[in-house]
Motif scaffolding. Structure first.
Motif, PDB file in Angstrom:
ATOM      1  N   ALA A 182       1.187  95.126  85.991  1.00 36.59           N
ATOM      2  CA  ALA A 182      -0.215  95.528  85.869  1.00 36.59           C
ATOM      3  C   ALA A 182      -0.457  96.142  84.498  1.00 36.59           C
ATOM      4  CB  ALA A 182      -0.581  96.533  86.960  1.00 36.59           C
ATOM      5  N   VAL A 183      -1.654  95.950  83.949  1.00 34.51           N
ATOM      6  CA  VAL A 183      -2.045  96.551  82.677  1.00 34.51           C
ATOM      7  C   VAL A 183      -2.052  98.072  82.820  1.00 34.51           C
ATOM      8  CG1 VAL A 183      -3.920  96.807  81.010  1.00 34.51           C
ATOM      9  CG2 VAL A 183      -3.385  94.557  81.943  1.00 34.51           C
ATOM     10  N   GLY A 184      -1.504  98.759  81.813  1.00 31.84           N
ATOM     11  CA  GLY A 184      -1.437 100.206  81.840  1.00 31.84           C
ATOM     12  C   GLY A 184      -0.162 100.750  82.464  1.00 31.84           C
ATOM     13  N   GLU A 185       0.605  99.881  83.061  1.00 28.74           N
ATOM     14  CA  GLU A 185       1.855 100.308  83.701  1.00 28.74           C
ATOM     15  C   GLU A 185       2.916 100.595  82.640  1.00 28.74           C
ATOM     16  OE1 GLU A 185       5.042  98.580  87.038  1.00 28.74           O
ATOM     17  OE2 GLU A 185       3.335  97.367  86.365  1.00 28.74           O
ATOM     18  N   ASN A 186       3.663 101.672  82.826  1.00 23.38           N
ATOM     19  CA  ASN A 186       4.792 101.974  81.951  1.00 23.38           C
ATOM     20  C   ASN A 186       6.031 101.269  82.485  1.00 23.38           C
ATOM     21  OD1 ASN A 186       3.541 103.701  80.036  1.00 23.38           O
ATOM     22  ND2 ASN A 186       3.559 105.368  81.528  1.00 23.38           N
ATOM     23  N   VAL A 187       6.652 100.462  81.636  1.00 23.32           N
ATOM     24  CA  VAL A 187       7.792  99.672  82.068  1.00 23.32           C
ATOM     25  C   VAL A 187       8.989  99.956  81.165  1.00 23.32           C
ATOM     26  CG1 VAL A 187       6.350  97.833  83.003  1.00 23.32           C
ATOM     27  CG2 VAL A 187       7.139  97.697  80.636  1.00 23.32           C
ATOM     28  N   SER A 188      10.166  99.663  81.680  1.00 26.10           N
ATOM     29  CA  SER A 188      11.415  99.776  80.912  1.00 26.10           C
ATOM     30  C   SER A 188      12.214  98.513  81.150  1.00 26.10           C
ATOM     31  CB  SER A 188      12.208 101.009  81.371  1.00 26.10           C
ATOM     32  OG  SER A 188      12.661 100.838  82.699  1.00 26.10           O
ATOM     33  N   SER A 189      13.404  98.468  80.577  1.00 28.52           N
ATOM     34  CA  SER A 189      14.252  97.289  80.744  1.00 28.52           C
ATOM     35  C   SER A 189      14.708  97.121  82.189  1.00 28.52           C
ATOM     36  CB  SER A 189      15.472  97.389  79.819  1.00 28.52           C
ATOM     37  OG  SER A 189      16.211  98.568  80.102  1.00 28.52           O
ATOM     38  N   ALA A 190      14.612  98.194  82.981  1.00 28.64           N
ATOM     39  CA  ALA A 190      15.011  98.110  84.385  1.00 28.64           C
ATOM     40  C   ALA A 190      13.894  97.562  85.272  1.00 28.64           C
ATOM     41  CB  ALA A 190      15.438  99.486  84.891  1.00 28.64           C
ATOM     42  N   LYS A 191      12.701  97.422  84.729  1.00 28.39           N
ATOM     43  CA  LYS A 191      11.555  96.948  85.500  1.00 28.39           C
ATOM     44  C   LYS A 191      11.629  95.434  85.659  1.00 28.39           C
ATOM     45  CE  LYS A 191       7.304  96.229  87.050  1.00 28.39           C
ATOM     46  NZ  LYS A 191       6.856  96.522  88.419  1.00 28.39           N
ATOM     47  N   PHE A 192      11.731  94.960  86.909  1.00 33.42           N
ATOM     48  CA  PHE A 192      11.749  93.521  87.209  1.00 33.42           C
ATOM     49  C   PHE A 192      10.313  93.016  87.269  1.00 33.42           C
ATOM     50  CE2 PHE A 192      11.432  90.237  90.516  1.00 33.42           C
ATOM     51  CZ  PHE A 192      12.209  89.242  89.945  1.00 33.42           C
ATOM     52  N   ILE A 193       9.996  92.047  86.412  1.00 35.36           N
ATOM     53  CA  ILE A 193       8.627  91.534  86.333  1.00 35.36           C
ATOM     54  C   ILE A 193       8.447  90.280  87.169  1.00 35.36           C
ATOM     55  CG2 ILE A 193       6.914  90.572  84.728  1.00 35.36           C
ATOM     56  CD1 ILE A 193       8.123  92.442  82.609  1.00 35.36           C
ATOM     57  N   GLY A 194       9.479  89.439  87.236  1.00 37.92           N
ATOM     58  CA  GLY A 194       9.383  88.212  88.017  1.00 37.92           C
ATOM     59  C   GLY A 194      10.514  87.265  87.676  1.00 37.92           C
ATOM     60  N   ASN A 195      10.484  86.090  88.302  1.00 39.06           N
ATOM     61  CA  ASN A 195      11.492  85.051  88.077  1.00 39.06           C
ATOM     62  C   ASN A 195      10.876  83.861  87.371  1.00 39.06           C
ATOM     63  OD1 ASN A 195      12.558  86.115  91.127  1.00 39.06           O
ATOM     64  ND2 ASN A 195      14.067  85.952  89.512  1.00 39.06           N
ATOM     65  N   LEU A 196      11.693  83.202  86.565  1.00 35.73           N
ATOM     66  CA  LEU A 196      11.314  81.929  85.961  1.00 35.73           C
ATOM     67  C   LEU A 196      12.404  80.918  86.292  1.00 35.73           C
ATOM     68  CD1 LEU A 196       9.364  80.324  84.125  1.00 35.73           C
ATOM     69  CD2 LEU A 196      10.800  80.989  82.190  1.00 35.73           C
ATOM     70  N   SER A 197      12.024  79.836  86.982  1.00 34.29           N
ATOM     71  CA  SER A 197      12.991  78.827  87.419  1.00 34.29           C
ATOM     72  C   SER A 197      12.735  77.517  86.693  1.00 34.29           C
ATOM     73  CB  SER A 197      12.894  78.599  88.929  1.00 34.29           C
ATOM     74  OG  SER A 197      13.137  79.795  89.645  1.00 34.29           O
ATOM     75  N   ASP A 198      13.795  76.969  86.119  1.00 37.96           N
ATOM     76  CA  ASP A 198      13.705  75.676  85.440  1.00 37.96           C
ATOM     77  C   ASP A 198      13.806  74.574  86.487  1.00 37.96           C
ATOM     78  OD1 ASP A 198      13.958  73.399  83.870  1.00 37.96           O
ATOM     79  OD2 ASP A 198      15.093  74.435  82.323  1.00 37.96           O
ATOM     80  N   LEU A 199      12.730  73.804  86.651  1.00 40.00           N
ATOM     81  CA  LEU A 199      12.689  72.766  87.677  1.00 40.00           C
ATOM     82  C   LEU A 199      13.530  71.554  87.312  1.00 40.00           C
ATOM     83  CD1 LEU A 199       8.894  72.912  88.641  1.00 40.00           C
ATOM     84  CD2 LEU A 199      10.820  74.202  89.570  1.00 40.00           C
ATOM     85  N   ASN A 200      14.045  71.516  86.089  1.00 36.39           N
ATOM     86  CA  ASN A 200      14.918  70.404  85.692  1.00 36.39           C
ATOM     87  C   ASN A 200      16.360  70.609  86.127  1.00 36.39           C
ATOM     88  OD1 ASN A 200      12.945  68.819  84.312  1.00 36.39           O
ATOM     89  ND2 ASN A 200      13.036  70.260  82.605  1.00 36.39           N
ATOM     90  N   PHE A 201      16.648  71.759  86.738  1.00 34.14           N
ATOM     91  CA  PHE A 201      18.018  72.068  87.144  1.00 34.14           C
ATOM     92  C   PHE A 201      18.065  72.465  88.624  1.00 34.14           C
ATOM     93  CE2 PHE A 201      17.960  72.540  82.595  1.00 34.14           C
ATOM     94  CZ  PHE A 201      19.179  72.068  82.177  1.00 34.14           C
ATOM     95  N   LEU A 202      17.352  71.712  89.467  1.00 34.91           N
ATOM     96  CA  LEU A 202      17.323  72.023  90.892  1.00 34.91           C
ATOM     97  C   LEU A 202      18.546  71.435  91.604  1.00 34.91           C
ATOM     98  CD1 LEU A 202      13.579  71.536  91.898  1.00 34.91           C
ATOM     99  CD2 LEU A 202      14.780  73.648  91.325  1.00 34.91           C
ATOM    100  N   GLU A 203      19.069  72.210  92.534  1.00 31.83           N
ATOM    101  CA  GLU A 203      20.188  71.768  93.370  1.00 31.83           C
ATOM    102  C   GLU A 203      19.941  72.225  94.799  1.00 31.83           C
ATOM    103  OE1 GLU A 203      24.000  72.951  91.958  1.00 31.83           O
ATOM    104  OE2 GLU A 203      23.854  71.806  90.087  1.00 31.83           O
ATOM    105  N   VAL A 204      20.674  71.627  95.720  1.00 31.62           N
ATOM    106  CA  VAL A 204      20.641  72.055  97.106  1.00 31.62           C
ATOM    107  C   VAL A 204      22.066  72.432  97.514  1.00 31.62           C
ATOM    108  CG1 VAL A 204      20.914  69.689  97.970  1.00 31.62           C
ATOM    109  CG2 VAL A 204      19.981  71.460  99.467  1.00 31.62           C
ATOM    110  N   SER A 205      22.186  73.537  98.215  1.00 30.00           N
ATOM    111  CA  SER A 205      23.496  73.958  98.725  1.00 30.00           C
ATOM    112  C   SER A 205      23.451  73.912 100.251  1.00 30.00           C
ATOM    113  CB  SER A 205      23.840  75.368  98.244  1.00 30.00           C
ATOM    114  OG  SER A 205      22.926  76.311  98.756  1.00 30.00           O
ATOM    115  N   PHE A 206      24.534  73.446 100.862  1.00 29.26           N
ATOM    116  CA  PHE A 206      24.593  73.353 102.325  1.00 29.26           C
ATOM    117  C   PHE A 206      26.047  73.484 102.763  1.00 29.26           C
ATOM    118  CE2 PHE A 206      24.695  69.211 100.372  1.00 29.26           C
ATOM    119  CZ  PHE A 206      25.698  68.512 101.024  1.00 29.26           C
ATOM    120  N   ASN A 207      26.232  73.967 103.970  1.00 25.85           N
ATOM    121  CA  ASN A 207      27.571  74.192 104.511  1.00 25.85           C
ATOM    122  C   ASN A 207      28.044  72.985 105.307  1.00 25.85           C
ATOM    123  OD1 ASN A 207      28.136  76.935 103.631  1.00 25.85           O
ATOM    124  ND2 ASN A 207      26.469  77.548 104.974  1.00 25.85           N
ATOM    125  N   VAL A 208      29.319  72.673 105.138  1.00 29.78           N
ATOM    126  CA  VAL A 208      29.940  71.569 105.872  1.00 29.78           C
ATOM    127  C   VAL A 208      31.170  72.096 106.606  1.00 29.78           C
ATOM    128  CG1 VAL A 208      29.106  69.838 104.237  1.00 29.78           C
ATOM    129  CG2 VAL A 208      31.344  70.888 103.881  1.00 29.78           C
TER     130      VAL A 208
END
Length: 357
Positions: A182-208
């Motif tokens: 949010a605008v006006g919020e004080n943030v530091s390096s410990a503040k998690f803002i969000g995720n960015l996922s590269d859709l060119n590197f998608l995989e699926v994991s499953f148990n066998v």
């Protein structure tokens, strides 16, 4: 084929943070969950007044040092010109002293005249020495200022990097998620803002199960069908290629995790997004000398009952593979024997049973 369940994820994912402390000054309209952004896109900015002020102060110090160096170099140039004049005067004084000495020998001059000339030579040498010392001192001063400038240049680079750190940019093309800023919020390096996922590197994991996990070499590079479902309805599906298995075995059943690479999307979104829970159809490889039975035929985890002479006979088996509703077993089972596939409460060795079709 067999069926398993797993999740889709990106192997190239970044947690977005600001590397420095500051107050949020501006947020881009693109900084929203689900938004696709390009590499280098500006997502948010911190207030950078202090960083620019620090940079200006350093640049002023650098300019002052350069001005001092120019002034000192001008003074050194003047002293060097005067040194040449003093050295020329010293030569003249020495010639005068030589002539006066010869004249004294001829009784044409007095000792007092020679003393005056010797004093003039001594004064000229003193002036030359002072000028040389001054030139050396000023040269050392220039060297000190030059070293100070190097330090300032490093500080200026650091200040410019600090200004760059007030701007949050997308490190690569990708899709945003879990945005919280949010605008006006004080943030530091410990503040998690969000995720960015590269859709060119998608995989699926499953148990066998262990039987498939142990014979992974039989299914590597094989195709899987990944289906995203909502209730009983199919939303979308993709085909993937089995690429690798996890290094660790599940201690409970001996199975493990398999990974399959999904195709790169042709647009800014994937038919199956990261985080989706999916159904995976995968090949089981070649199973030799096995019998396929319904799960209901299995008792006590490792036994089945067959019918011999109208009575139930217990046979111990080894489960080779499982799939939804069925098991593949090996053991003391003979061809053409009838296995009990209906779940019977209280069944035991020798119990009389009747075959109904």
């Amino acid at each position: 084929e067999n069926i398993a369940f797993g999740s889709v994820f990106s192997t190239r994912q970044a947690n977005l943070t600001f590397p420095i402390f500051g107050e949020v000054f501006e947020i881009s309209d693109d900084l929203k969950s689900g938004k696709f952004v390009k590499k280098g896109s500006i997502l948010a900015k911190l207030d950078n007044f202090n960083q620019f002020a620090a940079l200006s102060d350093l640049e002023i110090q650098l300019s002052l040092n350069k001005s001092q160096i120019d002034e000192i170099q001008s003074e050194i140039g003047s002293d060097e010109v005067q040194l040449k004049e003093l050295e020329m005067q010293l030569k003249i004084r020495k010639k005068q002293m030589s002539r006066v000495s010869n004249m004294i020998k001829k009784k044409a001059s007095t000792d007092s005249a020679l003393d005056e000339i010797q004093l003039a030579v001594s004064n000229a040498k003193s002036l030359i020495l002072v000028r040389k010392q001054n030139v050396n001192r000023l040269s050392f001063k220039i060297e000190q200022l030059s070293l100070s400038n190097q330090r300032l240049l490093i500080s200026i680079k650091r200040a410019k990097k600090s200004i760059e750190d007030t701007i949050l940019k997308a490190p690569f093309d990708g899709s945003l998620s879990n945005i919280n800023l949010a605008v006006g919020e004080n943030v530091s390096s410990a503040k998690f803002i969000g995720n960015l996922s590269d859709l060119n590197f998608l995989e699926v994991s499953f148990n066998v199960p262990s039987q498939v996990f142990a014979k992974f070499d039989k299914i590597i590079n094989k195709e899987v069908l990944v289906t995203w479902e909502q209730g009983s309805e199919e939303v979308s599906n993709l085909k993937g290629i089995i690429s690798r298995r996890d290094a660790l075995v599940n201690p409970q059943d001996g199975g493990g995790k398999i990974f399959a690479v999904l195709p790169k999307p042709s647009s800014d979104f994937s038919l199956i997004p990261p985080g989706a829970f999916v159904k995976v159809k995968y090949p089981v490889g070649i199973l030799n000398n096995v019998i396929r039975l319904p799960e209901e035929a299995l008792y006590e985890g490792s036994a089945v009952f067959v019918i011999a002479d109208g009575r139930a006979k217990k046979r111990t088996v080894n489960i080779v593979h499982k799939e939804p509703g069925f098991v593949y077993v090996q053991g003391n089972l003979n061809e053409n024997e009838n296995a009990i596939v209906s779940r019977l409460a209280g069944i035991g060795e020798g119990m009389k049973v009747e075959i109904r079709k």
